[in-house]
Design an enzyme around this catalytic site. Structure first.
Site, mmCIF file in Angstrom:
data_model
loop_
_atom_site.group_PDB
_atom_site.id
_atom_site.type_symbol
_atom_site.label_atom_id
_atom_site.label_comp_id
_atom_site.label_asym_id
_atom_site.label_seq_id
_atom_site.Cartn_x
_atom_site.Cartn_y
_atom_site.Cartn_z
ATOM 1 N N ASP A 143 -15.267 -48.251 24.355
ATOM 2 C CA ASP A 143 -14.468 -49.470 24.201
ATOM 3 C C ASP A 143 -14.774 -50.116 22.855
ATOM 4 O O ASP A 143 -15.864 -49.918 22.300
ATOM 5 C CB ASP A 143 -14.813 -50.479 25.308
ATOM 6 C CG ASP A 143 -14.464 -49.955 26.686
ATOM 7 O OD1 ASP A 143 -13.601 -49.068 26.779
ATOM 8 O OD2 ASP A 143 -15.065 -50.434 27.668
HETATM 9 N N1 URA Z 1 -17.871 -47.484 30.255
HETATM 10 C C1 URA Z 1 -17.270 -48.604 29.845
HETATM 11 O O1 URA Z 1 -16.965 -49.484 30.651
HETATM 12 N N2 URA Z 1 -17.011 -48.747 28.535
HETATM 13 C C2 URA Z 1 -17.336 -47.822 27.604
HETATM 14 O O2 URA Z 1 -17.096 -48.019 26.404
HETATM 15 C C3 URA Z 1 -17.969 -46.660 28.046
HETATM 16 C C4 URA Z 1 -18.228 -46.506 29.383
#
Ligand code: URA
Length: 228
Positions: free
Chosen positions: A106
């Site tokens: 993310d």
């Molecule tokens: N899980 C998440 O919620 N976000 C990420 O970036 C990676 C794994």
């Protein structure tokens, strides 16, 4: 492995130094040598390892790196905002085949992400059947209740919108609001959704390692070459 014996303009364009049509001009500006002979003919064929630009060998034909992703960078080739690819040398963005992230983090997640131009490797590491271990450090909005380790390890946790429960995941408690979580799947927003499912919220997420590759002393935005 890409074919190593090809025209100079094909070497230069596939590695991103210039486009094929710019190659003639490139050979005038830069000292391109094949072994010990300077080259001005874009159609000359040579092996990758025999080509030098201003005394430097060409970039590797295949690139696989581990990057420490800073917050604020997007794992996409074509989104608005700061793209993760802007952290790499500019000419790498013109390479063919393209360098791509292995899965995604993310925008606000930091830490270990592999990038490669090896499509088979990328596919192997992201396939649902791969059992690649990812370790995350998560800072939580609320103190743990106490049953999270058991719920995550059960193999019975259903996330909203999923058809199957998650595979067992291992939770290590560092403090009431700081944990390490080891997972083998890579579902969309998985870690944040897991904590949402137990009534909590992740306020900071950092991936410590991916497939055993640790961030170690890499500073944010730095990368190192790896072999897999
Ligand atoms: N899980 C998440 O919620 N976000 C990420 O970036 C990676 C794994």
């Amino acid at each position: 492995m890409a074919n190593s014996y090809k025209r100079i303009d094909a070497h230069l364009s596939s590695l991103g130094y210039c486009t094929r049509s710019e190659a003639k001009k490139f050979l005038k500006i830069f000292e391109v040598f094949v072994k010990d002979k300077r080259v001005f003919d874009v159609s000359l064929k040579a092996n990758h390892e025999d080509v030098f630009i201003n005394n430097e060998p060409l970039d590797a034909q295949t690139i696989t790196i581990l990057l420490n992703k800073p917050s604020g960078y997007i794992c996409s080739h074509n989104d608005a905002g700061s793209l993760i690819y802007s952290l790499l040398p500019e000419r790498w963005n013109r390479r063919n085949p393209k360098i791509s992230t292995v899965g995604r983090l993310d925008v606000d997640t930091t830490g270990a992400i592999i990038l490669t131009d090896n499509g088979d490797l990328n596919h192997k590491l992201t396939s649902p059947k791969s059992d690649v271990i990812k370790v995350y450090e998560a800072t939580l909005a609320e103190p743990l209740k106490g049953d999270e380790s058991q719920i995550f390890a059960s193999g019975e946790l259903m996330l909203n919108g999923e058809k199957k429960p998650l595979l067992p995941a291992m939770l290590e408690i560092i403090s009431p609001t700081l944990v390490r979580l080891e997972i083998v799947e890579g579902k969309y927003h998985q870690v944040k959704r897991m904590f949402a499912a137990v009534g909590n919220r992740v306020i900071k997420l950092h991936r410590v390692s991916f497939a055993g590759f640790q961030i170690d002393d890499l500073k944010e935005g730095e990368y190192k070459f790896i072999e897999l």
